[in-house]
Enzyme design. Structure first.
Site, PDB file in Angstrom:
ATOM      1  N   ASN A 183     -12.958   8.902   6.443  1.00  0.00           N
ATOM      2  CA  ASN A 183     -12.807   9.004   4.991  1.00  0.00           C
ATOM      3  C   ASN A 183     -11.860  10.164   4.699  1.00  0.00           C
ATOM      4  O   ASN A 183     -12.254  11.316   4.787  1.00  0.00           O
ATOM      5  CB  ASN A 183     -14.190   9.261   4.360  1.00  0.00           C
ATOM      6  CG  ASN A 183     -14.095   9.456   2.850  1.00  0.00           C
ATOM      7  OD1 ASN A 183     -13.044   9.215   2.248  1.00  0.00           O
ATOM      8  ND2 ASN A 183     -15.181   9.912   2.243  1.00  0.00           N
ATOM      9  N   LYS A 226     -10.620  10.935   1.948  1.00  0.00           N
ATOM     10  CA  LYS A 226     -10.839  11.444   0.573  1.00  0.00           C
ATOM     11  C   LYS A 226      -9.489  11.573  -0.152  1.00  0.00           C
ATOM     12  O   LYS A 226      -8.606  10.759   0.070  1.00  0.00           O
ATOM     13  CB  LYS A 226     -11.600  12.763   0.611  1.00  0.00           C
ATOM     14  CG  LYS A 226     -12.859  12.677   1.477  1.00  0.00           C
ATOM     15  CD  LYS A 226     -13.804  13.801   1.248  1.00  0.00           C
ATOM     16  CE  LYS A 226     -14.940  13.711   2.261  1.00  0.00           C
ATOM     17  NZ  LYS A 226     -16.067  14.564   1.930  1.00  0.00           N
ATOM     18  N   GLU A 263     -19.844  11.785  -3.507  1.00  0.00           N
ATOM     19  CA  GLU A 263     -18.887  12.441  -4.419  1.00  0.00           C
ATOM     20  C   GLU A 263     -18.610  11.559  -5.629  1.00  0.00           C
ATOM     21  O   GLU A 263     -18.393  12.048  -6.735  1.00  0.00           O
ATOM     22  CB  GLU A 263     -17.593  12.778  -3.648  1.00  0.00           C
ATOM     23  CG  GLU A 263     -17.822  13.963  -2.712  1.00  0.00           C
ATOM     24  CD  GLU A 263     -16.953  13.965  -1.468  1.00  0.00           C
ATOM     25  OE1 GLU A 263     -15.953  13.228  -1.409  1.00  0.00           O
ATOM     26  OE2 GLU A 263     -17.301  14.713  -0.524  1.00  0.00           O
ATOM     27  N   GLU A 322     -25.802   9.418   4.452  1.00  0.00           N
ATOM     28  CA  GLU A 322     -25.085  10.679   4.333  1.00  0.00           C
ATOM     29  C   GLU A 322     -25.915  11.649   3.504  1.00  0.00           C
ATOM     30  O   GLU A 322     -25.850  11.613   2.266  1.00  0.00           O
ATOM     31  CB  GLU A 322     -23.741  10.455   3.642  1.00  0.00           C
ATOM     32  CG  GLU A 322     -22.815   9.526   4.378  1.00  0.00           C
ATOM     33  CD  GLU A 322     -21.362   9.853   4.093  1.00  0.00           C
ATOM     34  OE1 GLU A 322     -20.638  10.135   5.039  1.00  0.00           O
ATOM     35  OE2 GLU A 322     -20.970   9.864   2.917  1.00  0.00           O
ATOM     36  N   GLY A 339     -19.439  17.942   4.046  1.00  0.00           N
ATOM     37  CA  GLY A 339     -18.432  18.983   3.826  1.00  0.00           C
ATOM     38  C   GLY A 339     -18.991  20.392   3.874  1.00  0.00           C
ATOM     39  O   GLY A 339     -18.333  21.346   3.461  1.00  0.00           O
ATOM     40  N   SER A 362     -20.601  16.208   8.052  1.00  0.00           N
ATOM     41  CA  SER A 362     -20.117  17.254   8.968  1.00  0.00           C
ATOM     42  C   SER A 362     -20.121  16.837  10.437  1.00  0.00           C
ATOM     43  O   SER A 362     -20.431  17.644  11.322  1.00  0.00           O
ATOM     44  CB  SER A 362     -20.914  18.549   8.763  1.00  0.00           C
ATOM     45  OG  SER A 362     -20.721  19.040   7.447  1.00  0.00           O
TER      46      SER A 362
HETATM   47  C1  PEP Z   1     -17.823  12.062   4.001  1.00  0.00           C
HETATM   48  O1  PEP Z   1     -16.923  12.305   3.231  1.00  0.00           O
HETATM   49  O2  PEP Z   1     -18.344  10.932   3.981  1.00  0.00           O
HETATM   50  C2  PEP Z   1     -18.260  13.091   4.936  1.00  0.00           C
HETATM   51  C3  PEP Z   1     -19.284  12.853   5.699  1.00  0.00           C
HETATM   52  O3  PEP Z   1     -17.540  14.271   4.943  1.00  0.00           O
HETATM   53  P1  PEP Z   1     -17.636  15.441   6.043  1.00  0.00           P
HETATM   54  O4  PEP Z   1     -17.535  14.798   7.397  1.00  0.00           O
HETATM   55  O5  PEP Z   1     -16.479  16.331   5.748  1.00  0.00           O
HETATM   56  O6  PEP Z   1     -18.953  16.125   5.859  1.00  0.00           O
END
Ligand code: PEP
Length: 249
Positions: A9, A11, A97, A167, A173, A213
């Site tokens: 992702n 983003k 998000e 998640e 993040g 993460s």
């Molecule tokens: C995400 O955006 O779905 C995500 C898990 O981000 P990160 O790996 O940066 O925590």
């Protein structure tokens, strides 16, 4: 056997040339892998450019969101048929998000999931509790609500093709990853719910990803969990070295 998925992702990152460079590097390093699926989910503006780069590889394309109608007066929105038209296979729905900043709800996720299937896109439906919900012991209740409402009305056949991403919001993040046993507990619960909704056999076919993460150092332990069938990777997918290490967990 469920084929693992490692989805990136990106983003709201990467201009055209940067996106094409990153996609090219990923393709050159892991573009022929067949025992796991790699999905790149760049911003809308570079979907076509990235598609051009990964066209002749095993890498799939995904979008990060879409509208629940196919066309019409929805200024600024993008529909499932548009995504399908430019070569997307997947679409991320209900990312935390989008829930937090753009008012996404379980109900809008549900409308989107239904239309994604009817257009031939595979939705990656994100669920996850916030920190205060986990601290209050409400994790499983929140997940149940998100799964049952977000996926309601899908047929058993559609259910079978679903991808769900667990998640935990507190892990996205932040550098804090759920412990493998925390991920496994929730993902086992999600599969149980999916079994009630779509039948036990279909639920066994559904890929449930973990996200939050993920990095090259924690992916192997997460992937060793019975109900973790892949990862949705944010920050670490923006760098080719770390993403490729994750792919090779
Ligand atoms: C995400 O955006 O779905 C995500 C898990 O981000 P990160 O790996 O940066 O925590």
């Amino acid at each position: 056997m469920r084929k693992p998925i490692i989805a990136a992702n990106w983003k709201m990152n990467k201009l055209t040339s940067e996106a094409m460079d990153l996609a090219r590097e990923v393709r050159n390093k892991v573009g022929t892998i067949a025992d796991r699926e790699i999905v790149l989910c760049p911003p809308f503006t570079v979907l076509s450019s990235v598609k051009g780069v990964i066209e002749d590889s095993s890498i799939k394309l995904g979008a990060q969101n879409m509208h629940w109608e196919i066309r019409g007066a929805y200024t600024g929105e993008v529909s499932s048929v548009m995504l399908k038209d430019i070569g997307c296979n997947y679409v991320i729905l209900g990312h935390s998000e989008r829930r937090r900043y753009f008012g996404e709800t379980n109900e809008t996720v549900n409308k989107k999931a239904r239309i994604a299937f009817s257009t031939g896109l595979i939705p990656i439906v994100c669920v996850g509790e916030r920190l205060q919900e986990r601290e209050k012991g409400e994790t499983l209740r929140i997940i149940e609500e998100q799964v049952k409402t977000g996926l309601s009305g899908l047929t058993r056949e559609q259910g079978k093709g679903l991808v769900v991403a667990y998640e935990p919001v507190w892990a996205i993040g932040t550098g804090k990853t759920a412990m493998p046993d925390q991920a496994e507990e929730v993902q086992r619960f999600i599969r149980k719910l999916l079994g009630q909704m779509f039948g036990e056999e279909n639920a066994q076919a559904i890929r449930i990803l973990y996200g939050g993460s993920i990095n090259p150092g924690n992916i192997s332990a997460l992937m060793s969990c019975e109900n973790v069938d892949g990862g949705l990777v944010g920050g670490a997918s923006l760098n080719v070295e770390s993403f490729v290490k994750i792919v090779h967990y």
